[in-house]
Write a protein that holds these residues in place. Structure first.
Motif, short mmCIF file in Angstrom:
data_model
loop_
_atom_site.label_atom_id
_atom_site.label_comp_id
_atom_site.label_asym_id
_atom_site.label_seq_id
_atom_site.Cartn_x
_atom_site.Cartn_y
_atom_site.Cartn_z
N ASP A 7 -8.49 -10.89 -5.26
CA ASP A 7 -8.10 -10.47 -3.83
C ASP A 7 -9.22 -10.30 -3.02
O ASP A 7 -8.94 -10.68 -1.84
CB ASP A 7 -7.09 -9.15 -4.28
N ASP A 25 -4.46 -5.66 1.82
CA ASP A 25 -3.24 -6.45 1.39
C ASP A 25 -2.03 -5.30 1.27
O ASP A 25 -2.02 -4.75 0.27
CB ASP A 25 -3.65 -6.87 0.03
N ASP A 26 -1.63 -5.27 2.42
CA ASP A 26 -0.49 -4.34 2.78
C ASP A 26 -0.81 -2.99 2.24
O ASP A 26 -1.44 -2.16 3.18
CB ASP A 26 0.59 -4.85 1.96
N ALA A 27 -0.50 -2.58 0.98
CA ALA A 27 -0.86 -1.12 0.99
C ALA A 27 -2.01 -0.91 0.08
O ALA A 27 -2.26 0.29 -0.18
CB ALA A 27 0.37 -0.31 -0.18
N THR A 60 -0.54 1.46 6.82
CA THR A 60 0.24 0.91 5.74
C THR A 60 -0.48 1.26 4.38
O THR A 60 0.07 1.21 3.28
CB THR A 60 0.32 -0.85 5.61
N VAL A 61 -1.71 1.35 4.26
CA VAL A 61 -2.62 1.55 3.15
C VAL A 61 -2.21 2.78 2.23
O VAL A 61 -2.26 4.13 3.10
CB VAL A 61 -4.10 1.28 3.64
N ARG A 62 -1.73 2.76 0.96
CA ARG A 62 -1.78 3.77 0.19
C ARG A 62 -2.99 4.18 -0.72
O ARG A 62 -3.33 5.27 -1.21
CB ARG A 62 -0.41 3.68 -0.41
N ARG A 229 5.76 7.41 -1.28
CA ARG A 229 4.40 8.21 -0.58
C ARG A 229 4.42 9.22 -0.31
O ARG A 229 3.38 10.19 -0.75
CB ARG A 229 4.00 7.10 0.45
#
Length: 270
Positions: A7, A25-27, A60-62, A229
């Motif tokens: 990735d 990549d999104d989260a 958006t990142v978790r 979340r």
């Protein structure tokens, strides 16, 4: 399924400079140390890039994964820092030592910023550590919430052996993980901590064969993303603050957090 390493290669970097690459990549965000030829030795430029990576994280990142290219996670501070000339465009450490107290304090504070954002309340950070993680490399791994290590990992805190102290925000998490006596022994002797001891003392969450490191991190990341979340954020805050609260204060904090979660699930206040 693509590995975190794949990735990181295929995604368009949000940052790629001074030995640090950030992909999102999104989260999931991946921060990669990208100077394997120097065993990912660290410098002030790299620290500034790490700080910038933290500031660039979208909402958006978790989960943030910290990884490194090559056989070593990070061999620590680049020894060029201790030469009279230092790094190009940077004051040498010798010059800093000769400066005023305020300037020296401000400079170290700036360096520490690269190591402090990993425990933000809105993310969970996971370090994937292989090979050497020495000095600043050890402290960078300690900056994260969780550590997955390869079976060839070697943690070592060599600063005291060089006449210095660990000053990149690593002493607090180290004592919290292994206790005062073991932390003192690790730092004062500069010895290596290998995978089995790292897991046994709480330095690492899990150790796996080197070939399985990316897959193990991917599995952990998926598990972290499975929970809602807001529940993860509240739980992280409860656990982070537990050591500073009394038993009764922690009970109060638990009740308040649970009340917020129940009201949110019930849609109260919407």
């Amino acid at each position: 399924m693509a590995s975190p390493e794949q990735d990181a290669v295929t995604a368009v970097p949000a940052l790629d400079k001074d030995g640090v690459r950030l992909t999102v990549d999104d989260a999931i965000a991946t921060v990669t140390l990208t100077n394997p030829a120097k065993r990912n030795a660290q410098s002030p430029a790299l620290w500034r890039a790490l700080t910038e990576a933290g500031r660039l994280l979208p909402g958006t990142v978790r989960v943030v994964v910290l990884r490194a290219e090559g056989k070593s996670f990070s061999a620590g501070l680049d020894r060029q820092a201790f030469t009279p000339e230092g790094f190009d465009g940077e004051p040498s450490f010798m010059d800093l030592a000769r400066g005023g107290d305020a300037e020296l304090d401000a400079t170290i504070t700036e360096y520490q910023e690269a190591f402090t954002w990993w425990r933000r309340s809105d993310i969970v950070s996971v370090a994937a550590v292989q090979g050497h993680a020495i000095g600043a490399g050890f402290q960078l791994a300690l900056a994260c919430d969780l550590r997955v290590v390869a079976d060839d990992v070697q943690f070592a805190m060599r600063e005291t052996s060089l006449g210095l102290v660990p000053d990149l925000a690593g002493t607090h998490p180290l004592v919290g993980l292994v206790g005062y006596a073991r932390a003192l022994e690790i730092c004062a002797t500069g010895r290596s901590v290998h995978a089995e001891e790292a897991v046994g003392t709480g330095l690492a969450n899990i150790a796996v064969p080197s070939a399985d490191l990316d897959a193990a991190v991917q599995d952990l990341t998926a598990a972290l993303l499975a929970a809602p979340r807001d529940a993860v954020i509240e739980t992280k805050a409860l656990l982070r603050g537990a050591g500073e609260r009394t038993y009764e204060e922690q009970r109060v904090a638990e009740r308040a957090a649970q009340a917020r979660r129940l009201r949110d699930l019930a849609g109260v206040g919407e």
